[in-house]
Design an enzyme around this catalytic site. Sequence first.
Site, PDB file in Angstrom:
ATOM      1  N   ASP A 174     -79.956  46.114 -20.695  1.00 34.33           N
ATOM      2  CA  ASP A 174     -80.630  46.431 -19.445  1.00 34.33           C
ATOM      3  C   ASP A 174     -81.101  45.199 -18.668  1.00 34.33           C
ATOM      4  O   ASP A 174     -81.654  45.334 -17.584  1.00 34.33           O
ATOM      5  CB  ASP A 174     -81.827  47.361 -19.701  1.00 34.33           C
ATOM      6  CG  ASP A 174     -82.907  46.687 -20.523  1.00 34.33           C
ATOM      7  OD1 ASP A 174     -82.651  45.625 -21.093  1.00 34.33           O
ATOM      8  OD2 ASP A 174     -84.016  47.246 -20.616  1.00 34.33           O
ATOM      9  N   TYR A 269     -80.848  34.560 -18.768  1.00 32.10           N
ATOM     10  CA  TYR A 269     -80.662  33.944 -20.075  1.00 32.10           C
ATOM     11  C   TYR A 269     -79.860  32.651 -20.015  1.00 32.10           C
ATOM     12  O   TYR A 269     -79.829  31.898 -20.987  1.00 32.10           O
ATOM     13  CB  TYR A 269     -79.987  34.930 -21.041  1.00 32.10           C
ATOM     14  CG  TYR A 269     -80.943  35.931 -21.626  1.00 32.10           C
ATOM     15  CD1 TYR A 269     -81.570  35.701 -22.839  1.00 32.10           C
ATOM     16  CD2 TYR A 269     -81.239  37.105 -20.947  1.00 32.10           C
ATOM     17  CE1 TYR A 269     -82.455  36.622 -23.378  1.00 32.10           C
ATOM     18  CE2 TYR A 269     -82.134  38.030 -21.469  1.00 32.10           C
ATOM     19  CZ  TYR A 269     -82.735  37.783 -22.683  1.00 32.10           C
ATOM     20  OH  TYR A 269     -83.620  38.688 -23.194  1.00 32.10           O
TER      21      TYR A 269
END
Length: 447
Positions: A174, A269
């Site tokens: 998600d 990330y």
Amino acid sequence: MMKDNRKFSVVIAGGGSTFTPGFVLNLLKNQDRFPLRKIKFYDNDAERQKKIGDAVSIIMNERAPEIEFEYTTDPKEAFTDVDFVMGSIRVGKYHMRSLDEKIPLRYGVNGQETTGPGGMAYGLRSIPAIIQIIDWMEEYSPNAWMINYSNTIAIVAEACRRLRPHSKVINICDMPIDIMTRMAQICGLKDYHDLDFNYYGLNHFGWWKGVWDKKTGKDLMPELKKYVSKNGYWVGGDFDKNTEASWKETFKKAADCYALEPNTLPNTYMQYYYYPQYEVKNADPNRTRTDEIREYRQKIVFGECERIVKEGTAENNMWDRNETHSEYIVDICHAIAYNTGEKFLANIPNNGAISNMDPDSIVEVPCLFTSHGVEPISTGEAGIFQRGLMMEQQTCEKLVVDAYEQHSYEKMWEAFALNKTVPDALVAKKILDDMIPENKPYWPILK
């Protein structure tokens, strides 16, 4: 509006998760598009699950007494008569997450739960547990679908590709959806439902090639790039009033990630791979993200569950608002249940979706979700910079699954040594040697 009279049975594998109560509330709020007849929890930690389960029992009695509810540690009871399995497990719980973060930091390497050595350690722990859940599902409810969002997704998905290639399991994440809700806010829209997109990469390792207003078709990339170059994905104001400090820094750091490759927009990330020295410098080796969760989210969630049980009512509970995490899972279940062909992201074997990546690479790309599974959408070529990064990262992920299958110390060492967050093979070996005894209850014996 309901499409037929069916009602579905779901089991949440990982019933003791702190995300579970919020997920249940979201399921109840979406009965018009994903109606339920039964909700079950499964967890191998009876004590932890009971704290969540007792509070959810009160929620169910007050909000949806017509829906059966139970929680259990018996796999047969849990996985019998279910249509969907929601995979939300954390093997080793927060104790092992803390070690995943802190052991690499001893050697000047990123300490993060899904990236670098910590992410690979977590992935190796997760493989046998996810495979076991798939086997239980297939034994007791062979027509069910498993929606897995248990990390480390890329490694788990590679293990599923090899070990259970025909299983009805879809591996999702998600994080891109959370970022797209931020994109929508930046552009004056409500949330991710208002956006169309082209995205490609690996799990926790990807980029947006395009973002559009779904209703008007307007290209939103110029506006987003201008904003992200200055602010990252940080929105601020009421939208971010409850966002924790570490996440604030993460969303702001996206500006530096964008600066490196301004033709696309990065997943947050990427900061761990673009700027690993920065991440280490700004980390506290004695207090990592796990400690924040223990002091904040875990304490609050279990405290709220205790309050509900004590007072005997779930009125005015902390979860009475939609969470992006669980809203996305409901979207996916609806799409599969009713064969809608809606577009969401999934982690699947590439098979040409990214034209210049290997067919057997596990990639995260847009897919059409139907009652017979997911159909990947071609995203075109990866840029040379992104392709180089992905080739390195997906090789690390494959080596971890090699290590699992072959019980190979060498393969796990190679996975650590190849990873972009690790400076050299000697450091990789030291981290691995420290992790082996800690992971003895979970990893295969590496020889």
